[in-house]
Design a protein around this motif. Structure first.
Motif, mmCIF file in Angstrom:
data_model
loop_
_atom_site.group_PDB
_atom_site.id
_atom_site.type_symbol
_atom_site.label_atom_id
_atom_site.label_comp_id
_atom_site.label_asym_id
_atom_site.label_seq_id
_atom_site.Cartn_x
_atom_site.Cartn_y
_atom_site.Cartn_z
ATOM 1 N N GLU A 16 27.085 -15.024 2.832
ATOM 2 C CA GLU A 16 27.204 -16.452 2.163
ATOM 3 C C GLU A 16 26.001 -16.841 1.489
ATOM 4 O O GLU A 16 25.872 -17.456 0.311
ATOM 5 C CB GLU A 16 27.729 -17.386 3.172
ATOM 6 N N SER A 42 25.677 -14.546 -1.584
ATOM 7 C CA SER A 42 26.496 -15.321 -2.676
ATOM 8 C C SER A 42 25.968 -16.135 -3.573
ATOM 9 O O SER A 42 25.729 -16.282 -4.704
ATOM 10 C CB SER A 42 27.870 -15.460 -2.159
ATOM 11 N N GLY A 78 29.174 -7.063 1.334
ATOM 12 C CA GLY A 78 30.579 -7.062 0.823
ATOM 13 C C GLY A 78 31.183 -5.652 1.556
ATOM 14 O O GLY A 78 32.353 -5.891 1.983
ATOM 15 N N ASP A 83 37.841 -9.021 5.140
ATOM 16 C CA ASP A 83 38.484 -9.630 4.293
ATOM 17 C C ASP A 83 38.278 -10.988 4.256
ATOM 18 O O ASP A 83 38.098 -11.937 3.282
ATOM 19 C CB ASP A 83 39.895 -9.348 4.293
ATOM 20 N N ARG A 94 34.648 -11.858 3.137
ATOM 21 C CA ARG A 94 34.594 -11.485 1.500
ATOM 22 C C ARG A 94 35.382 -12.733 0.990
ATOM 23 O O ARG A 94 34.586 -13.213 -0.236
ATOM 24 C CB ARG A 94 35.211 -10.480 1.241
ATOM 25 N N GLU A 95 36.235 -13.264 1.674
ATOM 26 C CA GLU A 95 36.795 -14.711 1.123
ATOM 27 C C GLU A 95 35.901 -15.660 1.018
ATOM 28 O O GLU A 95 35.750 -16.424 0.014
ATOM 29 C CB GLU A 95 38.077 -14.861 1.713
ATOM 30 N N CYS A 153 32.474 -15.393 1.100
ATOM 31 C CA CYS A 153 31.666 -15.249 0.162
ATOM 32 C C CYS A 153 31.934 -15.552 -1.284
ATOM 33 O O CYS A 153 31.117 -16.201 -1.967
ATOM 34 C CB CYS A 153 31.328 -13.580 0.245
ATOM 35 N N LYS A 154 33.283 -15.355 -1.638
ATOM 36 C CA LYS A 154 33.840 -15.595 -2.781
ATOM 37 C C LYS A 154 33.792 -17.200 -3.177
ATOM 38 O O LYS A 154 33.522 -17.647 -4.150
ATOM 39 C CB LYS A 154 35.287 -14.993 -2.859
ATOM 40 N N THR A 155 34.304 -17.755 -1.980
ATOM 41 C CA THR A 155 34.106 -19.216 -2.323
ATOM 42 C C THR A 155 32.985 -19.989 -2.252
ATOM 43 O O THR A 155 32.619 -20.574 -3.154
ATOM 44 C CB THR A 155 34.915 -19.841 -0.875
ATOM 45 N N PHE A 184 30.194 -18.230 -3.558
ATOM 46 C CA PHE A 184 30.017 -17.617 -4.972
ATOM 47 C C PHE A 184 30.477 -18.762 -6.485
ATOM 48 O O PHE A 184 29.744 -19.181 -6.937
ATOM 49 C CB PHE A 184 30.521 -16.415 -5.129
ATOM 50 N N LEU A 185 31.965 -19.094 -6.044
ATOM 51 C CA LEU A 185 32.385 -19.809 -6.923
ATOM 52 C C LEU A 185 31.719 -21.413 -6.844
ATOM 53 O O LEU A 185 31.828 -21.798 -8.218
ATOM 54 C CB LEU A 185 33.857 -19.723 -6.928
#
Length: 102
Positions: free
Chosen positions: A12, A15, A69, A74, A77-78, A80-82, A84-85
């Motif tokens: 996180e 990210s 990553g 999973d 990773r989700e 981290c994606k949150t 990142f965005l």
């Protein structure tokens, strides 16, 4: 970003860092040739965020994030994606504000 700084895991944190540093690199590369060299603060900030060395820092952070990553599940990773965005959104708001203010 504060939430991640206070309690995020490595993925996180990376990210958020990747977004910040990569966006600063992209910005620095765009404004490098038009930077006011009479303003110490301006040109120091631009010089810090462009060039081969800083490109290497950003690439290093991106590689660390990619490796992290590969090692997380999973759900991780989700998250981290949150992160990142959300960091992308905040950086866009920052630059929009900076360029719209007088």
């Amino acid at each position: 970003m504060k939430t991640v700084a206070r309690g995020g895991n490595l993925g996180e944190i990376l990210s958020v860092l990747v977004v910040c540093e990569w966006s600063y690199l992209s910005w620095g590369q765009k404004v490098e040739n038009m930077t006011n060299r009479d303003s110490f603060v301006t040109y120091e900030w631009v010089d810090l965020h462009c060039g081969k060395y800083f490109e290497g820092v950003v690439n290093y952070l991106r590689c660390l994030l990619d490796k992290e990553g590969d090692m997380i599940d999973d759900e991780g990773r989700e998250r981290c994606k949150t992160c990142f965005l959300k960091a992308v959104q905040l950086e866009e708001e920052f630059f929009d504000y900076a360029y719209s203010s007088d």
